[in-house]
Design a protein around this motif. Structure first.
Motif: not given
Length: 389
Positions: A52-71
Motif C-alpha cells: 500500500r506504500d509502493f502500489p502498482f496495478f496488477a492484473a487480477s484476473t485473466g485467461p489463466y486466473a479466472k474469478l467471479g464470473l470474469d467478463n
C-alpha cells in the motif's frame, strides 16, 4: 518451512474442489482442478502485489486466473491502498467502450461482498486532448478530488471492450503521493514467510467465497430464467446486469431475446456464459460470449442469442462446450439512464429441431462453416492482442 502454510492450503483447496456439490462428471472435476491452478497463481500474484506504500496495478484476473464470473470483454486491474494516504493515478485513455474506477472497503468473503465507497467512469474525468489524465484519491482534507472513506482498501479499474478488433487499451499507473522517488525496504525472511501465510488464506478465501456467491445470487432463481436488469450485486456499482442459470439437455436450446440498448443508452452491452465454478467458459477458442458489437441484430432492434450444445449454424450461437448447467449474465455499462423490465431479456427453451420454425429471422442469422471458422479465428487473434498471459 516458510512455504508450509501455502502447501497445506493447496491440499485443503483440492479437497474443497473435489467435494463441491456440482461436481458430477470428469469434466467438472478437471475444470475444478484447472480453476484451482488459476487460484494458486492469483493468490501468489496478488499477495506479492500487496504494497500500500509502493502500489502498482496488477492484473487480477485473466485467461489463466479466472474469478467471479470474469467478463471476457474486460481487463481488470487493482491496487491495494490505505485510507490515510493520498494516491495519484495517471494514464492515457484508450479507445475502449468503458473505463471505470471503484474503491472497495475490503475484499470478498464467503459471508459478504465488500462495500463500494465510490464508483465512476471516465465521464467524470478531465481528459486532455492527447488522452492523458490524472486522478487523486485521498482522505478528507488532503484536497484530493476523490475522497477515500474509512476502510478504503482496494482500487479496481476495469477497461471494457465492445469491439475486440478495433478498440485499443489505454495506459494506467498509480503511486502514493509521498513515496514517489523512494524505495521500499529489501525483502526479509519474516516478511516473505508472512506473505506465504497471507497467500494461503487468500487461496482458501477466494475458493470458498466464489462457491458461495452464486448460491446466494443465482441458484435461488428459477432455472432457465433471467432477472430484470438491476444494479449488479457485489459488482461494479456503475453497471446493470441480468443474471440466471440454465440446465439444458443436448437436444434443447435456450433463446434469450433482449433489446439492443444502443450506444446512446449503453455503449457497452455484453452477454456471457459461465461454468458452475462461477468463471467464464473458454472465450478464446469458442463463442461463449458476445458484445452488442459482435452480435447480429435483427430488424426489430433485438438481439436473439441461441444457447445450446449442438451447432445450429447461426451467428448468435453461444456454445455450451459440454456444460449442461451453467450461469448466464448480461451486462450494461456506461449507462445514460436507469434500465427497466422492458430493457431486459425474454427467455424461451425449445427443442433444437424447432429453431428454424420458431426463431424469428432465422434465415438472417445463418452463417456458413467457413464464416464460423473466421469468427473463432478473429476471437483468438483479438484476445492474444489485448490479454498477455
Amino acid at each position: 518451512m516458510a512455504t508450509e502454510p501455502f502447501a497445506l492450503a493447496i491440499a485443503e483447496a483440492e479437497k474443497i474442489i473435489r467435494s463441491a456439490r456440482h461436481v458430477r462428471t470428469e469434466q467438472d472435476l478437471a475444470e475444478g482442478l484447472d480453476y484451482l491452478a488459476g487460484g494458486i497463481k492469483a493468490a501468489l500474484h496478488m499477495t506479492w502485489a500487496y504494497d500500500r506504500d509502493f502500489p502498482f496495478f496488477a492484473a487480477s484476473t485473466g485467461p489463466y486466473a479466472k474469478l467471479g464470473l470474469d467478463n471476457p470483454d474486460t481487463l481488470y486491474f487493482h491496487a491495494y491502498i490505505r485510507d490515510d494516504a493520498e494516491y495519484v493515478v495517471t494514464g492515457r485513455r484508450g479507445t475502449t467502450a468503458d473505463l471505470s474506477f471503484q474503491v472497495l472497503d475490503g475484499d470478498y468473503s464467503p459471508a459478504r461482498s465488500p462495500g463500494s465507497l465510490t464508483a465512476f467512469d471516465d465521464r467524470d474525468i478531465e481528459i486532455a486532448p492527447d488522452g492523458s489524465y490524472e486522478l487523486r484519491f485521498g482522505p478528507a482534507g488532503t484536497g484530493a478530488r476523490h475522497t477515500l472513506g474509512p476502510g478504503a482498501a482496494m482500487l479496481i479499474v476495469r477497461e471494457v471492450f465492445s469491439g475486440w478488433d478495433a478498440e485499443r487499451p489505454g495506459e494506467i499507473r498509480i503511486h502514493r503521493a509521498d513515496t514517489l522517488g523512494s524505495a521500499p525496504p529489501p525483502p526479509a525472511v519474516d516478511r516473505i514467510s508472512k506473505r506465504y501465510e497471507v497467500a494461503a488464506r487468500m487461496l482458501l478465501g477466494r475458493l470458498r467465497t466464489f462457491l458461495a456467491f452464486p448460491e446466494r445470487h443465482y441458484l435461488t432463481l428459477p432455472v432457465n430464467t433471467m432477472t430484470e436488469p438491476r444494479p449488479t450485486p457485489g459488482g461494479l456499482a456503475t453497471q446493470y446486469s441480468s443474471v440466471g442459470h440454465y440446465d439444458l439437455d443436448d437436444d434443447q436450446v435456450m433463446v434469450v431475446t433482449v433489446p439492443a440498448a444502443g450506444r446512446d443508452v449503453a455503449p457497452y452491452q455484453g452477454f456471457q456464459l459461465g461454468s458452475m465454478w462461477y468463471v467464464s467458459l473458454d472465450y478464446i477458442n469458442h463463442q461463449t460470449s458476445l458484445t452488442a458489437d459482435q452480435a447480429r441484430h435483427d430488424p426489430d432492434g433485438r438481439i436473439r442469442y441461441v444457447i445450446g450444445e449442438r451447432d445450429p449454424g447461426l451467428a448468435n450461437w453461444l456454445e455450451r462446450t459440454g456444460h449442461r448447467r451453467g450461469y448466464l449474465q448480461i451486462r450494461w455499462q456506461r449507462l445514460t439512464r436507469p434500465l427497466g423490465p422492458e430493457d431486459g431479456p425474454e427467455v424461451e427453451v425449445m427443442r433444437f429441431e424447432d429453431l428454424p420454425s420458431r426463431l424469428p429471422y432465422h434465415d438472417r442469422q445463418r452463417v456458413s462453416p467457413q464464416e464460423w471458422t473466421a469468427r473463432i479465428a478473429a476471437r483468438q487473434a483479438a484476445v492474444a492482442r489485448r490479454m498477455l498471459g
